[in-house]
Design an enzyme around this catalytic site. Sequence first.
Site, PDB file in Angstrom:
ATOM      1  N   SER A  41       0.854  -1.190   0.000  1.00 58.87           N
ATOM      2  CA  SER A  41       0.000   0.000   0.000  1.00 58.87           C
ATOM      3  C   SER A  41       0.887   1.236   0.000  1.00 58.87           C
ATOM      4  O   SER A  41       2.113   1.136   0.058  1.00 58.87           O
ATOM      5  CB  SER A  41      -0.904   0.002   1.222  1.00 58.87           C
ATOM      6  OG  SER A  41      -0.135   0.342   2.366  1.00 58.87           O
ATOM      7  N   LYS A  42       0.227   2.390  -0.016  1.00 60.61           N
ATOM      8  CA  LYS A  42       0.960   3.670  -0.068  1.00 60.61           C
ATOM      9  C   LYS A  42       1.963   3.816   1.073  1.00 60.61           C
ATOM     10  O   LYS A  42       2.951   4.525   0.932  1.00 60.61           O
ATOM     11  CB  LYS A  42      -0.030   4.839  -0.012  1.00 60.61           C
ATOM     12  CG  LYS A  42      -0.769   5.054  -1.321  1.00 60.61           C
ATOM     13  CD  LYS A  42      -0.853   6.541  -1.657  1.00 60.61           C
ATOM     14  CE  LYS A  42      -1.377   6.771  -3.061  1.00 60.61           C
ATOM     15  NZ  LYS A  42      -2.843   6.661  -3.115  1.00 60.61           N
TER      16      LYS A  42
END
Length: 472
Positions: free
Chosen positions: A245-246
């Site tokens: 994820s980010k």
Amino acid sequence: MDKATDNTPRVRTRFPPSPTGALHLGGARTALFNWLFARHHGGDFVLRLEDTDRKRSKDEHVQGILAAMDWLGLDYDEGPHYQTKRLERYRQAIDQMLEHGRAYWCHCSPEELTKKREAAMAVGGKPMYDGACRDKNLGPAPGAVVRYKGPRSGSTTFKDLVKGPITFDHKELDDLIILRSDGWPTYHLAVVVDDIDMGISHVIRGDDHVNNTPRQILLYQALDAELPQFAHVPMILGPDKTKLSKRHGATAVMDYLDLGYLPEAMINALARLGWSHGDQEKFSRQELIDYFDLNSVGRSAAVFDTDRLLHLNQRYIQESDPARLAALLPPFLAARGITDYDQAVLLACLPELTPRAKTLVELADWAEPFLVDEPAMDPKAVKKFLGPERVPVLERVRALVEAKGVDHPQELEQDIKSLAGELGVKLGEVAQPVRVALTGRTFSPGIFEVMGILGDGRVMARLNRALTLASK
Ligand code: GLU
């Protein structure tokens, strides 16, 4: 290369992103595996945009995905196809299923369905459609949907090319909607009709789609079509083994372009997400095509390692032709305000800089002192190396440069070494003030190489500027 022969169907793979956002690493890996598989087998790679989510699909995302495919060099033999242009065909397939008794109109209202779902869950059951309209022989009506009439017993098994055989009990699958009340087909219906029409032989996709596969297989059968082979590739995790994820850094492919990565480094890193060939890390595009096969895709989750990507990028930058790097650098230089510079100087300094830069952003940073008229002076470096006590040394160096010029770096090096000897100091005591004078920084390629690239005029101007600073 195992080319498809007459008795084996032609290999045709597809990449069907939904243009509801940027192309992410997971999608790019899926695209790459499909591309490699098609190229390895001398088959075709089809691009299709699944743009039926009218609220979330945007043309800017289509353009972004196409740009990312282009950057990665994932060329397609067919497409892009757009699902929104194929609505009539989906209606035709749905009509065919209705005619053959493999689908039915359902008039249950959303409120009724919610009630039933809640009632089922209250007694610990699954929130599945109960088939109320299955045998009612209903026709179209406002708000009605069409559902696939699935088998009530038995099971479906398919042999996943990565995961092995997978079996689903039909009791676990309810009658899924294939036509929504707004007249649009659902994902399952559209994807199956497309893959049939486009002659897709292998569906290679992320393993978040494993659960969709038995439903889709049943739809192939309901449409009397032959099944493709399925391969579900493992999910991608960050270095801490949680879902990528980010938090782990940039997740959109094109962010890596902006961060100064070369597409071949990206392709290498993506290829290694779940696939391996011995312990080889670095592959040319042709090697990837030659070696890629689904047998060597692992079953366990893949880890996206940004350090590995950075390391690969550094190696590719080092191997790149300076002319190519010079052509890629303008946006990175412009980001530093450098738009007007001497191309010949850039080409001359690149061989000195490439061993030092891990990204094009870093490369632009290293190149800056060579390309601007007056490099920015790092205040710390000035304080440490351009104080009044350095004036005599700098004056001696200036005299040497004035007398001999900078075209013979080896001679100059000898002279400056002798100067250090004469002054009874280490070479660094002479070189470091000169480096700061020439580049404004304490890090640069060797000062004699720097001088050669800058040329007499600029070296003299920079030494003079440093002397003015140091004399203050
Ligand atoms: N549009 C779907 C997605 O982006 C495609 C899934 C599939 O490969 O069938 O997830």
